[in-house]
Design an enzyme around this catalytic site. Sequence first.
Site, short mmCIF file in Angstrom:
data_model
loop_
_atom_site.label_atom_id
_atom_site.label_comp_id
_atom_site.label_asym_id
_atom_site.label_seq_id
_atom_site.Cartn_x
_atom_site.Cartn_y
_atom_site.Cartn_z
N LYS A 58 -20.84 -12.70 73.07
CA LYS A 58 -19.82 -12.75 74.12
C LYS A 58 -19.42 -14.18 74.51
O LYS A 58 -18.29 -14.41 74.93
CB LYS A 58 -20.30 -11.97 75.36
CG LYS A 58 -20.30 -10.47 75.14
CD LYS A 58 -20.61 -9.71 76.41
CE LYS A 58 -20.72 -8.22 76.12
NZ LYS A 58 -20.93 -7.41 77.32
N ASP B 55 -15.64 -6.40 81.28
CA ASP B 55 -16.88 -5.87 81.86
C ASP B 55 -16.82 -5.90 83.38
O ASP B 55 -17.18 -4.94 84.06
CB ASP B 55 -18.10 -6.72 81.42
CG ASP B 55 -18.53 -6.39 80.00
OD1 ASP B 55 -18.35 -5.24 79.57
OD2 ASP B 55 -19.06 -7.28 79.33
P1 NAP Z 1 -29.60 -10.56 78.92
O1 NAP Z 1 -28.57 -11.64 78.97
O2 NAP Z 1 -30.55 -10.52 77.80
O3 NAP Z 1 -30.45 -10.65 80.30
C1 NAP Z 1 -31.61 -9.88 80.48
C2 NAP Z 1 -32.10 -10.02 81.92
O4 NAP Z 1 -33.23 -9.14 82.07
C3 NAP Z 1 -32.59 -11.42 82.29
O5 NAP Z 1 -32.30 -11.66 83.64
C4 NAP Z 1 -34.11 -11.31 82.07
O6 NAP Z 1 -34.88 -12.18 82.84
C5 NAP Z 1 -34.35 -9.89 82.55
N1 NAP Z 1 -35.59 -9.33 82.00
C6 NAP Z 1 -35.80 -8.91 80.72
N2 NAP Z 1 -37.07 -8.45 80.60
C7 NAP Z 1 -37.65 -8.59 81.82
C8 NAP Z 1 -38.95 -8.29 82.33
N3 NAP Z 1 -39.88 -7.74 81.56
N4 NAP Z 1 -39.19 -8.54 83.63
C9 NAP Z 1 -38.25 -9.09 84.43
N5 NAP Z 1 -37.00 -9.39 84.00
C10 NAP Z 1 -36.70 -9.16 82.71
O7 NAP Z 1 -28.92 -9.12 78.98
P2 NAP Z 1 -27.48 -8.71 79.60
O8 NAP Z 1 -26.44 -8.82 78.55
O9 NAP Z 1 -27.30 -9.45 80.88
O10 NAP Z 1 -27.70 -7.13 79.87
C11 NAP Z 1 -28.58 -6.68 80.87
C12 NAP Z 1 -28.55 -5.15 80.95
O11 NAP Z 1 -27.25 -4.70 81.36
C13 NAP Z 1 -28.83 -4.49 79.60
O12 NAP Z 1 -29.74 -3.42 79.82
C14 NAP Z 1 -27.48 -3.95 79.16
O13 NAP Z 1 -27.63 -2.75 78.43
C15 NAP Z 1 -26.80 -3.68 80.49
N6 NAP Z 1 -25.31 -3.79 80.37
C16 NAP Z 1 -24.58 -2.67 80.61
C17 NAP Z 1 -23.19 -2.73 80.51
C18 NAP Z 1 -22.38 -1.49 80.78
O14 NAP Z 1 -21.22 -1.43 80.34
N7 NAP Z 1 -22.90 -0.54 81.50
C19 NAP Z 1 -22.56 -3.94 80.16
C20 NAP Z 1 -23.36 -5.07 79.94
C21 NAP Z 1 -24.73 -4.98 80.04
P3 NAP Z 1 -35.24 -13.67 82.30
O15 NAP Z 1 -34.02 -14.50 82.53
O16 NAP Z 1 -36.39 -14.08 83.15
O17 NAP Z 1 -35.60 -13.53 80.85
#
Ligand code: NAP
Length: 288
Positions: free
Chosen positions: A71, A107
Amino acid sequence: MEINGKTRLCGLIGNPVEHTLSPLIHNTLAEKLGHNLVYLPFPVEEKHLEDAVAGAFGLNVLGLNVTVPYKSAVMPYLTEIDKLADEIGAVNTLVRSEEGYTGFNTDMPGLFRAMQSDGVKIDGESVIILGAGGAARAVAFLCASKGAKEIFLLNRSIEKANEVAAEVNALYGDKVCAMELNRFRELPKWRYLAIQCTSVGLYPNADAAVIEDEAFYEMIHTGYDLIYRPEETRFMKLVKKAGGAAYNGLKMLLYQGIIAYELWNGVAVSEEAASEILDLLKEKVSVS
Ligand code: NAP
């Protein structure tokens, strides 16, 4: 639908893309609206990203969605970037122009339309955002731009939370306060709208929530989880158990797709069509 010499192509680039629900959204919309259009997923390796964008343009592809992990990485290969996408620093939709592709972020407006359709407001609310990844960052911009009273951004790694807070605050004043996740007990004891933007609780790790302490959920009047697999996440269950209302991210997915479709085809999709597609998505998610 008959594929013929006038069929237009749209698609999704990312890695992996095998589990995407976007073809269901776009191919159903094309069928419903009578557009001669097909939508396909394309798994793209990082070393081929630039070629993928150039190749799509060369092949007259009408538009592309972009998903994880490209992205932000796709942005240098675009001829123009919409103001909102530029602010957020992430693009999930490419719209064809004469010279190349313009990048948009659907988004964030997708989540806003989902919240409006669920009757959840941001204006004047005290908001907790859990996470500081790509999605949380877009949500922080959304909440600041839509008049949230204050935003607490809680993340496991404080450095990332500080970065996101600084970027949003540079544009919207001191709206966002970054905190380490495990310091949630220090939050002022209001009632909050909480938006769950971490990947904790995502299938197959469905029995996990990023905060387990029930005291946290006593402060939440509405919980919005961006995850939609499983349909009811552990975060949602904990919000409901404490008496709050809870929603998953399926409508966000739906509306980010609808807004992309509207940009590609210059149409407005009715709420009736949106709700029919939501039913199909729910069916698919509950089966998988
Ligand atoms: P990302 O950039 O990889 O960010 C992941 C986040 O989760 C970070 O803040 C990370 O913390 C945290 N995290 C991961 N494992 C953790 C743990 N064990 N304990 C505490 N925090 C943890 O992912 P993203 O793109 O932002 O997406 C996040 C979620 O949103 C995903 O599940 C995705 O499927 C969902 N999403 C949904 C849509 C939709 O259309 N509904 C759109 C976009 C995303 P750290 O920074 O400390 O690693």
